[in-house]
Design an enzyme around this catalytic site. Structure first.
Site, mmCIF file in Angstrom:
data_model
loop_
_atom_site.group_PDB
_atom_site.id
_atom_site.type_symbol
_atom_site.label_atom_id
_atom_site.label_comp_id
_atom_site.label_asym_id
_atom_site.label_seq_id
_atom_site.Cartn_x
_atom_site.Cartn_y
_atom_site.Cartn_z
ATOM 1 N N TYR A 56 44.247 25.745 35.135
ATOM 2 C CA TYR A 56 42.982 26.437 34.859
ATOM 3 C C TYR A 56 41.895 25.381 34.685
ATOM 4 O O TYR A 56 42.166 24.282 34.211
ATOM 5 C CB TYR A 56 43.140 27.266 33.573
ATOM 6 C CG TYR A 56 42.183 28.414 33.472
ATOM 7 C CD1 TYR A 56 42.244 29.479 34.358
ATOM 8 C CD2 TYR A 56 41.200 28.445 32.485
ATOM 9 C CE1 TYR A 56 41.373 30.546 34.257
ATOM 10 C CE2 TYR A 56 40.323 29.508 32.378
ATOM 11 C CZ TYR A 56 40.405 30.556 33.272
ATOM 12 O OH TYR A 56 39.531 31.611 33.184
ATOM 13 N N ASN A 128 38.995 41.725 32.006
ATOM 14 C CA ASN A 128 38.984 42.403 33.304
ATOM 15 C C ASN A 128 37.878 43.456 33.461
ATOM 16 O O ASN A 128 37.132 43.408 34.453
ATOM 17 C CB ASN A 128 40.363 43.010 33.594
ATOM 18 C CG ASN A 128 41.385 41.919 33.906
ATOM 19 O OD1 ASN A 128 41.007 40.793 34.229
ATOM 20 N ND2 ASN A 128 42.659 42.232 33.814
ATOM 21 N N VAL A 157 41.712 44.144 37.035
ATOM 22 C CA VAL A 157 40.310 44.148 37.478
ATOM 23 C C VAL A 157 40.094 45.263 38.495
ATOM 24 O O VAL A 157 39.124 46.026 38.410
ATOM 25 C CB VAL A 157 39.896 42.794 38.117
ATOM 26 C CG1 VAL A 157 38.464 42.869 38.628
ATOM 27 C CG2 VAL A 157 40.049 41.649 37.128
ATOM 28 N N ARG A 177 49.286 46.193 48.276
ATOM 29 C CA ARG A 177 50.404 45.691 49.076
ATOM 30 C C ARG A 177 51.548 46.698 49.169
ATOM 31 O O ARG A 177 52.538 46.444 49.842
ATOM 32 C CB ARG A 177 50.949 44.404 48.453
ATOM 33 C CG ARG A 177 49.918 43.318 48.335
ATOM 34 C CD ARG A 177 50.549 41.973 48.114
ATOM 35 N NE ARG A 177 51.168 41.832 46.812
ATOM 36 C CZ ARG A 177 51.828 40.766 46.436
ATOM 37 N NH1 ARG A 177 51.981 39.759 47.293
ATOM 38 N NH2 ARG A 177 52.351 40.682 45.228
ATOM 39 N N TYR A 241 36.656 36.253 43.197
ATOM 40 C CA TYR A 241 36.865 36.026 41.758
ATOM 41 C C TYR A 241 38.305 35.674 41.428
ATOM 42 O O TYR A 241 38.630 35.366 40.282
ATOM 43 C CB TYR A 241 36.409 37.250 40.938
ATOM 44 C CG TYR A 241 37.283 38.471 41.140
ATOM 45 C CD1 TYR A 241 37.117 39.306 42.243
ATOM 46 C CD2 TYR A 241 38.292 38.786 40.235
ATOM 47 C CE1 TYR A 241 37.925 40.412 42.432
ATOM 48 C CE2 TYR A 241 39.110 39.893 40.419
ATOM 49 C CZ TYR A 241 38.921 40.694 41.518
ATOM 50 O OH TYR A 241 39.736 41.788 41.713
ATOM 51 N N GLY A 242 39.194 35.721 42.419
ATOM 52 C CA GLY A 242 40.593 35.376 42.179
ATOM 53 C C GLY A 242 41.209 34.857 43.463
ATOM 54 O O GLY A 242 40.615 34.994 44.546
ATOM 55 N N PHE A 266 32.473 34.519 41.245
ATOM 56 C CA PHE A 266 32.203 35.005 39.882
ATOM 57 C C PHE A 266 33.300 34.524 38.950
ATOM 58 O O PHE A 266 34.492 34.577 39.286
ATOM 59 C CB PHE A 266 32.148 36.547 39.852
ATOM 60 C CG PHE A 266 31.862 37.061 38.466
ATOM 61 C CD1 PHE A 266 30.571 36.997 37.955
ATOM 62 C CD2 PHE A 266 32.883 37.553 37.656
ATOM 63 C CE1 PHE A 266 30.307 37.436 36.659
ATOM 64 C CE2 PHE A 266 32.613 37.992 36.366
ATOM 65 C CZ PHE A 266 31.319 37.928 35.869
ATOM 66 N N LYS A 324 50.316 46.071 33.194
ATOM 67 C CA LYS A 324 50.236 44.790 32.494
ATOM 68 C C LYS A 324 51.420 44.590 31.554
ATOM 69 O O LYS A 324 52.073 45.547 31.141
ATOM 70 C CB LYS A 324 48.957 44.719 31.652
ATOM 71 C CG LYS A 324 47.674 44.816 32.435
ATOM 72 C CD LYS A 324 47.484 43.694 33.415
ATOM 73 C CE LYS A 324 46.777 42.493 32.846
ATOM 74 N NZ LYS A 324 46.435 41.516 33.935
HETATM 75 N N1 LIG Z 1 36.911 35.201 37.966
HETATM 76 C C1 LIG Z 1 37.059 35.870 36.848
HETATM 77 O O1 LIG Z 1 36.227 35.871 35.946
HETATM 78 C C2 LIG Z 1 38.305 36.670 36.665
HETATM 79 C C3 LIG Z 1 38.433 37.567 35.586
HETATM 80 C C4 LIG Z 1 39.603 38.332 35.487
HETATM 81 C C5 LIG Z 1 40.613 38.169 36.422
HETATM 82 N N2 LIG Z 1 40.444 37.265 37.419
HETATM 83 C C6 LIG Z 1 41.442 37.077 38.469
HETATM 84 O O2 LIG Z 1 41.638 38.317 39.078
HETATM 85 C C7 LIG Z 1 42.949 38.395 39.590
HETATM 86 C C8 LIG Z 1 43.586 39.676 39.061
HETATM 87 O O3 LIG Z 1 43.733 39.548 37.643
HETATM 88 P P1 LIG Z 1 44.347 40.777 36.821
HETATM 89 O O4 LIG Z 1 44.508 40.418 35.406
HETATM 90 O O5 LIG Z 1 43.541 41.953 37.155
HETATM 91 O O6 LIG Z 1 45.768 40.865 37.542
HETATM 92 P P2 LIG Z 1 47.079 41.730 37.244
HETATM 93 O O7 LIG Z 1 46.682 43.016 36.593
HETATM 94 O O8 LIG Z 1 48.056 40.857 36.549
HETATM 95 O O9 LIG Z 1 47.596 42.056 38.717
HETATM 96 C C9 LIG Z 1 47.916 41.053 39.639
HETATM 97 C C10 LIG Z 1 47.517 41.537 41.024
HETATM 98 O O10 LIG Z 1 47.630 40.484 41.966
HETATM 99 C C11 LIG Z 1 48.366 40.974 43.108
HETATM 100 N N3 LIG Z 1 49.044 39.848 43.732
HETATM 101 C C12 LIG Z 1 49.940 39.012 43.179
HETATM 102 N N4 LIG Z 1 50.328 38.088 44.084
HETATM 103 C C13 LIG Z 1 49.665 38.355 45.229
HETATM 104 C C14 LIG Z 1 49.653 37.776 46.540
HETATM 105 N N5 LIG Z 1 50.404 36.707 46.838
HETATM 106 N N6 LIG Z 1 48.859 38.329 47.472
HETATM 107 C C15 LIG Z 1 48.096 39.415 47.192
HETATM 108 N N7 LIG Z 1 48.064 40.004 45.977
HETATM 109 C C16 LIG Z 1 48.842 39.482 45.015
HETATM 110 C C17 LIG Z 1 49.320 41.990 42.515
HETATM 111 O O11 LIG Z 1 49.811 42.829 43.534
HETATM 112 P P3 LIG Z 1 51.296 43.502 43.408
HETATM 113 O O12 LIG Z 1 51.172 44.527 42.301
HETATM 114 O O13 LIG Z 1 51.526 44.089 44.732
HETATM 115 O O14 LIG Z 1 52.259 42.405 43.045
HETATM 116 C C18 LIG Z 1 48.361 42.698 41.540
HETATM 117 O O15 LIG Z 1 47.515 43.576 42.242
HETATM 118 C C19 LIG Z 1 43.647 37.110 39.164
HETATM 119 O O16 LIG Z 1 43.533 36.169 40.199
HETATM 120 C C20 LIG Z 1 42.816 36.662 37.973
HETATM 121 O O17 LIG Z 1 42.892 35.275 37.731
HETATM 122 C C21 LIG Z 1 39.323 36.533 37.554
#
Ligand SMILES: NC(=O)c1ccc[n+]([C@@H]2O[C@H](COP(=O)([O-])OP(=O)(O)OC[C@H]3O[C@@H](n4cnc5c(N)ncnc54)[C@H](OP(=O)(O)O)[C@@H]3O)[C@@H](O)[C@H]2O)c1
Length: 330
Positions: A56, A128, A157, A177, A241-242, A266, A324
């Site tokens: 991170y 999120n 998110v 997926r 954002y991810g 973002f 989650k």
């Molecule tokens: N930039 C920011 O401020 C910010 C803020 C919050 C979150 N984020 C980012 O947003 C993303 C989602 O976070 P979250 O907490 O919402 O996640 P989460 O609820 O833990 O869910 C993870 C998601 O990622 C998918 N995924 C996992 N591996 C993947 C791959 N190889 N290819 C495509 N999809 C994949 C999963 O799909 P399956 O269910 O099919 O496995 C699921 O939809 C993360 O990257 C996180 O770091 C960024």
């Protein structure tokens, strides 16, 4: 009052379940402007995994207590704190240190919640949903009826995007997926849900009747992001954002030349840093009632006590979850 608490901490960076350990730490004395929060729930987010791995962009001085968000109840207040009371439910804006039974923080780092707020849902409210909220607010002047296209739509998110977009009268195309997610995302308010078979952009154009989509939200990267970009309207904006797919963004030159797309990024931590207290409170004034009324809700696949940190971390790293993974505390 307890003098020590159990925490999940790490003394080095590495494989999350190997470096995380459950320890007993002393509770520091509270200063006049501080409070002691008894934690009730805290999720495992991808950022927590990345932090434990040392991947991170922020690294805490070690040893550190992990956990980038959570909810709890005020157990003790400092003599100068007037806006919180003992027993008050709160969410924490501290981006580390939430995986513990209790912790001391400045009163200004907490957002008070109404009594009776469901604390497991509130524990997932400071990262999120604000990310979804800000991405829908901050990049494009969206009007009711406009389309937003997103991948990882079943993520925390992604579900917040679907639920907030529906309340704002926006329409969403959601890429997932797994086919089995389609009915449940539709029930949450998704207009179109597609699985990620290529070419996605043709599917999206056909399903939306080639409608204008001024905003795309990308948490995956690679081909998935390119296909969203291809589906956007001229001058559209793709916000990344991810990077769950760990693949770089690759865009054809023509998307820039002929469609004049905007590629933006973002990060909620950067937004919190630059936003003033009023702006943050204003956002929570909108988000908290959505949680208390059940209009904003994220499914939880399994809860764990803090003592099962390693098992919980292994579980949180698995793909294909139904929701989650959450620590439920005290
Ligand atoms: N930039 C920011 O401020 C910010 C803020 C919050 C979150 N984020 C980012 O947003 C993303 C989602 O976070 P979250 O907490 O919402 O996640 P989460 O609820 O833990 O869910 C993870 C998601 O990622 C998918 N995924 C996992 N591996 C993947 C791959 N190889 N290819 C495509 N999809 C994949 C999963 O799909 P399956 O269910 O099919 O496995 C699921 O939809 C993360 O990257 C996180 O770091 C960024």
């Amino acid at each position: 009052m307890k003098k020590t608490v159990r925490v999940i901490c790490h003394h080095e960076y590495g494989i999350p379940e190997e470096v995380a350990s459950v320890e007993t730490w002393d509770i520091p004395a509270i200063a006049p402007n501080q409070v002691l929060v008894e934690m009730k729930a805290s999720p495992i987010n991808p950022a927590d995994i990345n932090r434990l791995e040392g991947k991170y962009p922020i690294r805490s001085p070690l040893p550190a207590i992990a956990g980038n968000e959570g909810a709890g109840v005020i157990a003790q207040i400092g003599s100068a704190v007037s806006n919180l009371r003992v027993g008050q439910p709160v969410i924490s804006l501290d981006r580390v240190g939430n995986w513990c039974e209790a912790y001391v923080t400045d009163a200004k780092n907490l957002i008070p919640l109404p009594d009776g707020t469901p604390l497991e849902q509130a524990a997932m409210l400071s990262v999120n949903p604000p990310t979804a909220w800000r991405m829908l607010e901050g990049f494009v002047d969206l009007k009711p009826g406009d389309w937003v296209i997103q991948n990882a739509a079943n993520s925390g998110v992604g579900r917040a995007v679907i639920q907030i977009a529906r309340l704002r009268g926006l329409k969403t195309v959601n890429i997932v997926r797994r086919k089995e997610l389609i009915p449940e995302l539709e029930a949450e308010g998704a207009d179109i849900v597609v699985t990620d078979e290529m070419p996605l952009s043709k599917q999206i154009r056909d399903l939306t009747g080639n409608a204008d989509a001024p905003l795309g939200l990308n948490a995956v990267g690679g081909e998935s992001a390119s296909e969203i970009a291809k589906s956007l309207s001229d001058h559209g904006t793709l916000v990344t954002y991810g990077a769950m797919g760990l693949q770089p963004l690759q865009m054809s030159n023509s998307l820039l030349i002929f469609k004049d797309l905007r590629f933006r990024g973002f990060w909620i931590n950067a937004w919190y840093k630059r936003a003033d207290t009023g702006e943050i409170q204003e956002m929570f004034d909108q988000l908290i009632p959505l949680v208390t009324s059940g209009k904003l809700e994220v499914p939880v696949e399994k809860t764990y006590p803090l003592t099962d940190a390693k098992e919980a971390l292994v579980h949180a790293c698995q793909n294909g979850r139904t929701g989650k993974i959450l620590f439920v505390i005290n």
